[in-house]
Enzyme design. Structure first.
Site, short mmCIF file in Angstrom:
data_model
loop_
_atom_site.label_atom_id
_atom_site.label_comp_id
_atom_site.label_asym_id
_atom_site.label_seq_id
_atom_site.Cartn_x
_atom_site.Cartn_y
_atom_site.Cartn_z
N GLU A 3 12.25 76.18 20.61
CA GLU A 3 12.40 77.04 21.56
C GLU A 3 12.54 77.82 22.06
OE1 GLU A 3 16.93 74.98 21.99
OE2 GLU A 3 16.86 73.45 20.51
N PRO B 291 0.25 69.40 22.74
CA PRO B 291 -1.11 69.93 21.48
C PRO B 291 -1.14 71.41 22.77
CG PRO B 291 -1.14 67.66 21.27
CD PRO B 291 -0.15 67.69 21.81
N GLY C 151 3.08 75.24 24.37
CA GLY C 151 4.16 75.08 23.26
C GLY C 151 5.34 75.84 24.60
#
Ligand SMILES: Cc1cc2nc3c(=O)[nH]c(=O)nc-3n(C[C@H](O)[C@H](O)[C@H](O)COP(=O)(O)OP(=O)(O)OC[C@H]3O[C@@H](n4cnc5c(N)ncnc54)[C@H](O)[C@@H]3O)c2cc1C
Length: 389
Positions: A370, A135, A138
């Protein structure tokens, strides 16, 4: 640049086209309509196994080679074709998935046997996945907080992961964790967390705007006990930053594949636009033809950069710039192609039941997964001017 294809690749592409039309597209539309991932027991997955999918490229010592081509160029072309029919269904398919290369490249012999062995000739559809995102972490993967603490000769994991593809159905999850979050990348390790481990879960399937055919799950790790044998590569491997480097290698290998997927989505949008324009007698309209030309030109461009990234990988030459360029460009092109297509179809596109609308929703994630487009552009720029990544 020579992108000529051998006969085996051509045959595989023809075979995949038929499979895509007859199996992949229908099951993808069904999942999108029902707004839920393809269920584990769906007959589609059994048909995947019958077709020879869901298997690892790894071979036990002494076993005959799989016979499947391992060229990156071939894999990219197949990834493009699969995504043409449905990118979500491609990811939903059984197999060792994203962490496979990390395990082949960095796992001990015992780990390859234990974790990839069941994928050599699977008795049922099996999945595995890679869990990095959290969370609060990223793009900045070095900031993960999932903690690994030594416990006797094993480990205890605590933390939370999100948006992990196929997590709740995976036999094992390769979980990236840190020994000490204040020490950044050097302190990261990857652990095999096996299905049913005490403290793993619950899993929550995220709501997504597109790519509904596969599940993206959040889950927690609450005092999950991991045996020493489940540290990827064993302790000896963790000289400076090896853990983080291994995770990044997974992503570097994956970027041209995402780019190829995006090219496939762009191509599908192009075909839908041409089909629509032909059906409605719009091909004589220069404005419509201009739009078709612009989409086709950009899709072709993106494919060339993507294949170049693959070709460099096959020649074992550095491809980090091309890999990032291919992903940044192709994801953008897929979004443009689907958006332009949606616009051109007007009310038919906006109604919500035409493929172009689904492609539009599917395309967005190609820019996120990605490494986002912004992150790719940062990687390219830093490399071009010689700054460390
Ligand atoms: C469909 C889907 C599937 C996924 N599957 C997986 C999976 O299987 N396993 C897994 O581990 N993760 C998975 N992810 C997570 C994915 O890798 C992350 O969403 C991605 O890395 C972006 O992170 P974030 O969403 O936290 O956005 P953030 O990192 O918070 O970024 C938000 C925005 O800020 C921008 N930004 C961030 N940092 C910078 C910077 N330094 N400079 C300029 N701009 C910046 C980004 O480009 C983005 O636009 C998946 C995500 C999606 C959407």
């Amino acid at each position: 640049m020579d992108f000529s294809l051998d006969q085996a690749t051509r045959d595989s592409l023809v075979e995949l086209r038929i499979w895509g039309r007859e199996q992949v597209r229908p099951v993808g539309l069904e999942a999108d309509r029902e707004a839920r991932p393809i269920p584990v027991g769906h007959a589609y997955f059994d048909r995947c196994l019958e077709r020879g999918d869901g298997r690892t490229h790894w071979r036990p010592p002494g076993a005959p080679k799989s016979g499947r081509s391992s060229s990156t160029l071939t894999r990219l072309l197949l990834a493009e074709e699969f995504a043409y029919w449905d990118r979500g269904v491609m990811i939903a398919g059984p197999g060792p998935g994203l962490p496979e290369l990390s395990v082949i490249g960095g796992g001990t012999d015992e780990q390859k046997e234990r974790f990839l062995g069941p994928f050599v000739n699977p008795d049922r559809p099996r999945w595995a996945c890679f869990a990095m995102t959290e969370p609060g972490a990223g793009s900045d993967a070095a900031a993960i907080q999932t903690k690994a603490q030594k416990d006797g000769d094993g480990w205890i994991l605590n933390g939370a992961k999100c948006f992990i593809g196929g997590a709740s159905r995976s036999d094992w999850i390769l979980v990236q964790a840190t020994l000490d979050a204040s020490k950044g990348r050097a302190a990261q390790r990857a652990f095999f967390v096996e299905r049913g481990a005490e403290g793993l879960g619950p899993f929550k399937i995220e709501k997504k705007m597109g790519l509904k055919a596969y599940e993206s799950s959040s889950f927690t790790l609450d005092h999950v006990r991991i045996p020493a044998a489940n540290l990827l590569g064993g302790e000896a491997r963790y000289e400076r930053r090896a853990g983080f480097k291994a995770a990044m290698a997974t992503f570097n290998a994956g970027r041209p594949v995402i780019a190829a997927n995006a090219v496939g989505i762009g191509r599908a949008a192009l075909d839908e636009v041409i089909l629509f324009a032909r059906k409605h007698d719009l091909l004589t309209d220069t404005r419509v033809r201009d739009r078709i030309e612009a989409i086709a030109r950009k899709v072709r461009m993106a494919r060339l950069v993507c294949l170049r990234a693959g070709q460099l990988a096959d020649e074992q030459r550095p491809n980090i710039v091309e890999a990032s360029m291919s992903k940044a460009l192709a994801a953008q092109v897929a979004q443009e192609a689907t958006s332009q297509g949606l616009e051109l179809l007007g009310a038919v596109g906006g109604r919500g039941d035409h493929l172009i609308e689904k492609l539009y929703r599917d395309a967005k994630a190609m820019d996120i997964v990605e490494g986002t487009g912004q992150i790719q552009r940062m990687i390219i720029a830093r490399n071009l001017v010689g700054l460390p990544r």
